[in-house]
Write a protein that holds these residues in place. Structure first.
Motif, mmCIF file in Angstrom:
data_model
loop_
_atom_site.group_PDB
_atom_site.id
_atom_site.type_symbol
_atom_site.label_atom_id
_atom_site.label_comp_id
_atom_site.label_asym_id
_atom_site.label_seq_id
_atom_site.Cartn_x
_atom_site.Cartn_y
_atom_site.Cartn_z
ATOM 1 N N LYS A 237 0.765 -1.256 -0.051
ATOM 2 C CA LYS A 237 -0.004 0.027 -0.048
ATOM 3 C C LYS A 237 0.873 1.316 0.109
ATOM 4 O O LYS A 237 0.693 2.213 -0.727
ATOM 5 C CB LYS A 237 -0.938 0.007 1.150
ATOM 6 C CG LYS A 237 -1.812 1.069 1.528
ATOM 7 C CD LYS A 237 -2.616 0.980 2.620
ATOM 8 C CE LYS A 237 -3.476 2.174 3.190
ATOM 9 N NZ LYS A 237 -4.289 1.933 4.004
ATOM 10 N N PRO B 133 0.530 3.171 -12.110
ATOM 11 C CA PRO B 133 0.298 1.999 -11.419
ATOM 12 C C PRO B 133 1.182 0.757 -11.543
ATOM 13 O O PRO B 133 1.656 -0.137 -10.899
ATOM 14 C CB PRO B 133 -1.274 1.703 -11.247
ATOM 15 C CG PRO B 133 -1.977 3.014 -11.236
ATOM 16 C CD PRO B 133 -0.942 3.764 -12.461
ATOM 17 N N ARG C 279 -4.561 20.398 -15.917
ATOM 18 C CA ARG C 279 -5.210 19.572 -15.133
ATOM 19 C C ARG C 279 -6.060 20.127 -14.572
ATOM 20 O O ARG C 279 -6.423 19.647 -13.318
ATOM 21 C CB ARG C 279 -4.000 18.770 -14.174
ATOM 22 C CG ARG C 279 -3.265 17.982 -15.380
ATOM 23 C CD ARG C 279 -2.283 16.769 -14.445
ATOM 24 N NE ARG C 279 -1.889 15.965 -15.091
ATOM 25 C CZ ARG C 279 -1.642 14.726 -14.873
ATOM 26 N NH1 ARG C 279 -1.614 14.312 -13.594
ATOM 27 N NH2 ARG C 279 -0.951 13.805 -15.660
ATOM 28 N N VAL D 271 -4.768 -1.018 -13.815
ATOM 29 C CA VAL D 271 -4.801 -0.404 -12.612
ATOM 30 C C VAL D 271 -4.791 1.119 -13.112
ATOM 31 O O VAL D 271 -3.863 1.736 -13.811
ATOM 32 C CB VAL D 271 -3.822 -0.414 -11.648
ATOM 33 C CG1 VAL D 271 -4.275 0.342 -10.317
ATOM 34 C CG2 VAL D 271 -3.707 -1.854 -11.281
ATOM 35 N N ASP E 249 -5.126 5.374 -11.865
ATOM 36 C CA ASP E 249 -4.888 6.101 -10.625
ATOM 37 C C ASP E 249 -5.922 7.171 -10.893
ATOM 38 O O ASP E 249 -5.633 8.211 -11.843
ATOM 39 C CB ASP E 249 -3.436 6.281 -10.312
ATOM 40 C CG ASP E 249 -3.247 7.067 -9.082
ATOM 41 O OD1 ASP E 249 -4.200 7.527 -8.662
ATOM 42 O OD2 ASP E 249 -2.078 7.370 -8.833
ATOM 43 N N GLY F 52 -6.246 9.737 -8.884
ATOM 44 C CA GLY F 52 -5.708 10.858 -8.317
ATOM 45 C C GLY F 52 -4.769 11.354 -9.141
ATOM 46 O O GLY F 52 -4.226 12.673 -9.131
ATOM 47 N N ALA F 53 -4.401 10.889 -10.367
ATOM 48 C CA ALA F 53 -3.466 11.309 -11.434
ATOM 49 C C ALA F 53 -4.303 12.478 -12.485
ATOM 50 O O ALA F 53 -3.619 12.496 -13.514
ATOM 51 C CB ALA F 53 -2.662 10.339 -11.934
ATOM 52 N N MET F 54 -5.405 12.317 -12.243
ATOM 53 C CA MET F 54 -6.167 13.083 -13.536
ATOM 54 C C MET F 54 -7.196 13.982 -12.915
ATOM 55 O O MET F 54 -7.402 14.055 -11.596
ATOM 56 C CB MET F 54 -6.933 12.092 -14.424
ATOM 57 C CG MET F 54 -8.149 11.342 -13.525
ATOM 58 S SD MET F 54 -8.979 10.393 -14.841
ATOM 59 C CE MET F 54 -7.761 9.030 -14.918
ATOM 60 N N PRO F 55 -7.522 14.986 -13.586
ATOM 61 C CA PRO F 55 -8.505 16.106 -13.089
ATOM 62 C C PRO F 55 -9.702 15.497 -12.935
ATOM 63 O O PRO F 55 -10.447 14.880 -13.982
ATOM 64 C CB PRO F 55 -8.700 17.019 -14.202
ATOM 65 C CG PRO F 55 -7.531 16.891 -15.060
ATOM 66 C CD PRO F 55 -7.187 15.290 -14.958
ATOM 67 N N TYR G 250 -7.274 3.750 -0.918
ATOM 68 C CA TYR G 250 -6.327 3.511 0.174
ATOM 69 C C TYR G 250 -6.298 4.908 0.907
ATOM 70 O O TYR G 250 -6.322 5.964 0.677
ATOM 71 C CB TYR G 250 -4.922 3.870 -0.543
ATOM 72 C CG TYR G 250 -4.777 2.571 -1.319
ATOM 73 C CD1 TYR G 250 -3.990 1.467 -1.214
ATOM 74 C CD2 TYR G 250 -5.230 2.652 -2.822
ATOM 75 C CE1 TYR G 250 -3.734 0.362 -2.007
ATOM 76 C CE2 TYR G 250 -4.712 1.832 -3.639
ATOM 77 C CZ TYR G 250 -4.082 0.464 -3.273
ATOM 78 O OH TYR G 250 -3.760 -0.597 -4.120
ATOM 79 N N LEU H 223 -5.238 8.446 0.618
ATOM 80 C CA LEU H 223 -3.749 8.325 -0.217
ATOM 81 C C LEU H 223 -3.820 8.580 -1.448
ATOM 82 O O LEU H 223 -3.205 9.186 -2.331
ATOM 83 C CB LEU H 223 -3.000 7.198 0.425
ATOM 84 C CG LEU H 223 -2.650 7.096 1.700
ATOM 85 C CD1 LEU H 223 -1.745 5.839 2.203
ATOM 86 C CD2 LEU H 223 -1.512 8.166 2.164
ATOM 87 N N THR H 224 -4.709 7.738 -1.917
ATOM 88 C CA THR H 224 -5.088 7.501 -3.528
ATOM 89 C C THR H 224 -6.116 6.628 -3.599
ATOM 90 O O THR H 224 -6.576 5.874 -2.763
ATOM 91 C CB THR H 224 -3.903 6.915 -4.555
ATOM 92 O OG1 THR H 224 -4.135 7.533 -5.712
ATOM 93 C CG2 THR H 224 -3.538 5.854 -4.326
ATOM 94 N N HIS I 218 -7.858 4.039 -6.476
ATOM 95 C CA HIS I 218 -7.515 3.147 -7.765
ATOM 96 C C HIS I 218 -8.738 2.576 -8.508
ATOM 97 O O HIS I 218 -9.421 2.018 -7.591
ATOM 98 C CB HIS I 218 -6.423 2.184 -7.460
ATOM 99 C CG HIS I 218 -5.062 2.626 -7.475
ATOM 100 N ND1 HIS I 218 -4.077 1.622 -6.940
ATOM 101 C CD2 HIS I 218 -4.576 3.775 -7.599
ATOM 102 C CE1 HIS I 218 -2.955 2.452 -7.239
ATOM 103 N NE2 HIS I 218 -3.152 3.528 -7.715
#
Ligand code: SF4
Lengths: 354, 147
Positions: free
Chosen positions: A23, A36, A234, B46, B48, B50-53, B96, B104-105, B107
């Motif tokens: 994690k 990821p 973004r 997977v 993420d 959290g990595a995009m608007p 997470y 935290l993020t 997925h």
């Protein structure tokens, strides 16, 4: 001081299980802005990562960068990464003071010659032989040259260390410059921002820990993973920009509906940083989400580039015609215009420095 | 200033319809393709988030579109991780959180089972050793007389 435990061993000692470790790796990948599918590689590398020695020098600065880094509440990924490094010298955080502190720095330099990481925050005054900022009677200039000589690499944290920042702003009474104006023979990573995002600072440290080398850099030596795109690219308000829906004042209907802040001076289209995704205060928000345009604090000379509340099209950030057209063209722009804007910005920066 | 009410700012809470980024639709198409490759070749994906608007409203829209499936699990390691199967088998949301419940993020995992739910191979040896120890202690303990 340096010991030989790996990061995985340290986490286990703290009672973090293998699932917990995976994690941690997933969160670290997200923090480093890596896809990821890199998680297993990160896990394998962090299993082996040893504790690097870090010397942190603070020059002409406001301590905002250190505040940014240490503001996160434990236990966080940033905290664990930061705990794993051997921070052998840092004015604000170390217990030792005076001679003892300077001896700790000298000892760490000797013990880890050629291998330690040097982190710098703050700019360095050059005028009048650098007398405007000294530590233990040593000018910032000579301390930087001395410590940089034995460093494996340098991380310039904050806009002051990266580009001179606010001390460098007109009329720059101390002749302040960033690290890369002085040190030219070492790998330097710039992590600008006033202050920089804590996860970006630790993201660079995590990258070094994980892969044993510095991340890929852009033309201003900023890590591409965090500074590869503009805030505008973004920004969650971007659809309003594309549709031409702008707030005209801070309390009109557009502002309340969360429309684009371009006309209120947002510098997002010409600013490279990760605020729109990494966010602030444990990922709660960032300035644009709070209703204020980006001020472009991670770009060189941001302080001297016209008013924060004037639209980019009216300021010195780009030519009015080009940026005016950008607003009208909407969806057709994106990355291409950002690259152009950036080129213009680099040119503007050079012009000012001549 | 006596209290927060005296500040002349109106805070609008709740999710705002207007804060959509238009990213849900392309994401749903991406999930569709990922599910197809899982079915055809077993390859997992997977994403993420959290990595995009992605706004809070987008997340709510996505969760509504994906619905809830049969499996709902919490992994307690380094803070909780919430694993939720969506109504589309093989599409999982893995959230997470740290020990203080901060995210935290997030997925999206397109897999038969998210990695985090599988017992790590390294844990099996430790697990067997500690069960053996526990069993030895149990058999060595004096049994109490039943009246
Ligand atoms: S101009 Fe600013 S507020 Fe508008 S979309 Fe770009 S970054 Fe967001």
């Amino acid at each position: 001081m340096t010991d030989n435990k790996t990061l995985a061993e340290r986490l286990r000692e703290r009672g973090v299980s293998r699932r917990g470790f995976m994690k941690f790796c997933a969160a670290t990948a997200s923090m480093m802005a890596l896809p990821p599918l890199m998680i297993p590689r990160i896990a394998a590398a962090l299993e082996q990562a040893r504790r690097p020695s870090v010397i942190w020098l603070s020059f002409q600065e406001c301590t905002g960068c250190t505040e940014s880094l240490t503001r996160s509440h434990a236990p966080t990924i940033e905290g664990l990464i930061f705990d794993h490094i051997s921070l052998d010298y840092h004015h604000t955080l170390q217990a030792a003071a005076g001679d003892a502190a300077e001896h700790a720095r000298e000892a760490a330099m000797q013990e880890n010659e050629g291998e330690y990481l040097l982190v710098v925050d703050g700019s360095i005054p050059l005028k009048d032989d650098g007398i405007y900022s000294t530590i233990a009677g040593i000018t910032n200039l000579s301390m930087l040259e001395d410590v940089a000589a034995g460093a494996a690499a340098i991380i310039s944290v904050g806009t002051c260390a990266a580009f001179g920042g606010i001390p460098h702003a007109n009329p720059n009474p101390t002749g302040a410059v960033g690290v890369s104006e002085i040190i030219t023979d070492k790998p330097i990573v710039n992590v600008p921002g006033c202050p920089p995002i804590p996860t970006v600072i630790t993201g660079v440290l995590a990258h070094y820990l994980t892969f044993g080398r510095l991340p890929e850099l852009d033309s201003l030596n900023r890590p591409m993973v965090f500074f590869g795109q503009t805030i505008h690219d973004r920004c969650y308000r971007r659809p309003f920009y594309e549709r031409g829906q702008f707030a005209d004042t801070f309390d009109d209907e557009g502002a309340r509906k969360g429309w684009c802040l371009f006309k209120l001076g947002c510098k997002g289209p010409t600013t490279y940083n990760a605020c729109a995704t990494a966010k602030w205060n444990d990922s709660v928000s960032f300035p644009i989400q709070a209703g204020h345009g980006c001020i472009g604090c991670s770009e060189p000379n941001f302080w001297d580039k016209g008013a924060f509340y004037e639209p980019l099209s009216a300021g010195r950030w780009g030519t009015p015609a080009a940026l005016g057209a950008a607003v009208v063209a909407g969806a057709a722009i994106g990355l291409g215009s950002a690259a152009l804007a950036r080129k213009r910005q680099a040119e503007a920066s050079e012009e000012k420095d001549i | 200033m006596d209290n927060l009410e005296s500040i002349a700012v109106r805070v609008e809470d709740g999710l705002d319809e207007s804060l959509r980024t238009d990213n849900v639709w392309p994401l749903l198409r991406q999930i569709e393709q990922a599910l197809q490759s899982l079915q055809e070749s077993g390859s997992e994906t997977v994403i993420d988030l959290g990595a995009m608007p992605f706004s809070a409203q987008d997340e709510q829209d996505l969760r509504e579109r994906l619905g809830r499936g049969e499996v709902n699990a919490t992994v307690e390691a380094f803070g909780p991780t919430l694993v939720q199967e969506t109504a589309f088998a093989g599409v999982w949301l893995v959230e997470y959180l740290d020990a203080e419940q901060r995210r935290l993020t997030l997925h999206l995992q397109i897999a038969r089972i998210p990695d985090l739910l599988i017992t790590p191979a390294d844990d099996l040896a430790d697990s067997l050793a500690s069960l053996r120890r526990a069993n030895r202690d149990f058999s060595a303990a004096p049994t109490e007389d039943v009246q």
